[in-house]
Design an enzyme around this catalytic site. Structure first.
Site, mmCIF file in Angstrom:
data_model
loop_
_atom_site.group_PDB
_atom_site.id
_atom_site.type_symbol
_atom_site.label_atom_id
_atom_site.label_comp_id
_atom_site.label_asym_id
_atom_site.label_seq_id
_atom_site.Cartn_x
_atom_site.Cartn_y
_atom_site.Cartn_z
ATOM 1 C CD GLU A 118 -38.000 -6.566 -8.392
ATOM 2 O OE1 GLU A 118 -36.924 -6.262 -8.912
ATOM 3 O OE2 GLU A 118 -39.131 -5.898 -8.717
ATOM 4 N N GLY A 161 -35.836 -1.104 -2.342
ATOM 5 C CA GLY A 161 -34.556 -1.162 -2.498
ATOM 6 C C GLY A 161 -33.808 0.014 -1.657
ATOM 7 C CG ASP A 181 -30.370 -1.835 -13.046
ATOM 8 O OD1 ASP A 181 -30.666 -0.787 -13.810
ATOM 9 O OD2 ASP A 181 -30.320 -2.878 -13.252
HETATM 10 N N1 SAM Z 1 -30.472 -5.175 -11.601
HETATM 11 C C1 SAM Z 1 -31.411 -6.001 -12.764
HETATM 12 C C2 SAM Z 1 -30.482 -6.676 -13.456
HETATM 13 O O1 SAM Z 1 -29.392 -5.760 -13.930
HETATM 14 O O2 SAM Z 1 -30.500 -7.717 -13.882
HETATM 15 C C3 SAM Z 1 -32.413 -5.332 -13.151
HETATM 16 C C4 SAM Z 1 -33.495 -4.554 -12.392
HETATM 17 S S1 SAM Z 1 -34.732 -3.752 -13.351
HETATM 18 C C5 SAM Z 1 -33.967 -2.682 -14.413
HETATM 19 C C6 SAM Z 1 -35.349 -2.832 -12.297
HETATM 20 C C7 SAM Z 1 -36.257 -3.789 -11.230
HETATM 21 O O3 SAM Z 1 -36.591 -2.902 -10.037
HETATM 22 C C8 SAM Z 1 -37.385 -4.184 -11.710
HETATM 23 O O4 SAM Z 1 -37.521 -5.519 -11.476
HETATM 24 C C9 SAM Z 1 -38.624 -3.284 -10.819
HETATM 25 O O5 SAM Z 1 -39.633 -4.131 -10.541
HETATM 26 C C10 SAM Z 1 -37.640 -3.177 -9.438
HETATM 27 N N2 SAM Z 1 -38.117 -1.942 -8.477
HETATM 28 C C11 SAM Z 1 -38.790 -0.703 -9.199
HETATM 29 N N3 SAM Z 1 -38.781 0.168 -8.226
HETATM 30 C C12 SAM Z 1 -38.197 -0.621 -7.137
HETATM 31 C C13 SAM Z 1 -37.920 -0.055 -5.715
HETATM 32 N N4 SAM Z 1 -38.278 1.012 -5.274
HETATM 33 N N5 SAM Z 1 -37.181 -0.876 -4.733
HETATM 34 C C14 SAM Z 1 -36.718 -2.289 -5.403
HETATM 35 N N6 SAM Z 1 -37.055 -2.612 -6.705
HETATM 36 C C15 SAM Z 1 -37.717 -1.766 -7.544
#
Ligand code: SAM
Length: 305
Positions: A118, A161, A181
């Site tokens: 995250e 990620g 995601d």
């Molecule tokens: N997968 C989670 C679920 O199903 O409960 C929801 C994830 S949400 C759609 C996307 C998340 O990715 C957000 O919390 C955001 O802060 C995070 N995020 C955005 N860019 C990212 C990156 N490059 N690497 C890791 N996390 C990231």
């Protein structure tokens, strides 16, 4: 600067598609005694309060998981949705909704491993806090029950990620799932899935790869290109696992007309789809669609071999 926070959207129609499909994949993992690894590249907060102001403002859980749980007839619930509904009902009793890392933890055994990333500085603290206690339900003796006497093995990565994926593939335990995601906030969120998942597949060709993406009117072309490129790359590399297809599964809650809300549904792309997944999705998707959007909704499954 990231502005997306999943607590505005948790439990919406897209989460129902994503998390019920994730649960089906985890069920296939625990069918065998062998351990598994999950790499969850975009973890979010892990667990969400159903009455948080953001979610009350958007009303997305209300139109999504709350409507769904209030409408399902338990006697007629397809077996493909039993574990997902059981888990969500249990969290709902505490006014909570489980996100992807929590759903994965619930299905893990002592030998299984989860790596979750995250990037958001606030969300990472929420995630750490939420994953510091035991999940409410745990998979034991073939079902989700309370009380487990071990802590699931979870490594939380504060950072990008896509980078975590590059660093962790292939994992030591080579049976497993990559869940990607992204929040699709930046242009790179549409490019990185293609490059990172293609190279992950090269290094770990047996991985079940799951990419979620929104169906957005104003991003239709970009999404089509991302999906087509990833499918093309995987198919051109697929020499050893040709019996496991690529599937796309979509759930639409509106038509994609210009006057509907921009997010009209979402889709999952699944590489190395396990045996019977397509059949299970063919039961799950129409059932969910009929509850969430009986008149305007639709669902599709496509297979690429
Ligand atoms: N997968 C989670 C679920 O199903 O409960 C929801 C994830 S949400 C759609 C996307 C998340 O990715 C957000 O919390 C955001 O802060 C995070 N995020 C955005 N860019 C990212 C990156 N490059 N690497 C890791 N996390 C990231």
């Amino acid at each position: 600067m990231l502005s997306y926070r999943h607590n505005f959207h948790a439990g919406n129609h897209a989460d129902i598609l994503k998390h019920s499909t994730l649960m089906l994949l985890l069920e296939t993992m625990v069918q065998k005694d062998k351990p598994f690894t999950v790499l969850d590249t975009h973890g979010g907060g892990g667990i969400y309060n159903l009455d948080n102001p953001g979610l009350l403002h958007t009303g997305e859980a209300e139109k999504g998981i709350l409507t769904f749980l209030d409408t399902v007839q338990y006697a007629e619930l397809p077996s493909t949705l039993e574990n997902y509904v059981r888990l969500c009902s249990h969290y709902r009793q505490k006014n909570l909704y489980p996100g992807s890392p929590e759903i994965i933890r619930s299905m893990m055994r002592e030998k299984d491993k989860l790596f979750v990333a995250e990037l958001h500085s606030t969300e990472i603290e929420v995630l750490r806090d939420n994953l510091s206690t035991q999940p409410l339900l745990c998979y034991q003796e073939g079902q989700l029950l309370q009380n487990k006497d071990f802590t699931p093995s979870v490594t939380i990565h504060y950072g990008n990620g896509f980078e975590m994926l590059k660093a962790r593939v292939p994992p030591q335990i080579k049976r497993g799932i990559i869940l990607m995601d992204p929040s699709y906030e930046t242009d790179s969120d549409y490019r990185e899935p293609v490059t990172t998942l293609t190279s992950a597949y090269k290094k770990w060709p047996s991985a079940i790869i799951v990419l979620w993406y929104p169906l957005l009117v104003h991003r239709k072309e970009t999404l089509h290109t991302m999906k087509a490129k990833l499918i093309e790359n995987i198919l051109s590399l697929n020499t050893t696992h040709s019996d496991k297809p690529i599937l796309t599964a979509s759930l639409l809650v509106h038509g994609p007309e210009q006057d509907t809300p921009r997010l009209y549904g979402s889709e999952m792309l699944i590489v190395n789809a396990p045996y019977m997944l397509e059949e299970k999705l063919k039961i799950t998707l129409p059932y969910v669609q009929t509850i969430l959007s009986p008149l305007k909704g639709n669902w599709h499954i496509k297979k690429y071999l």
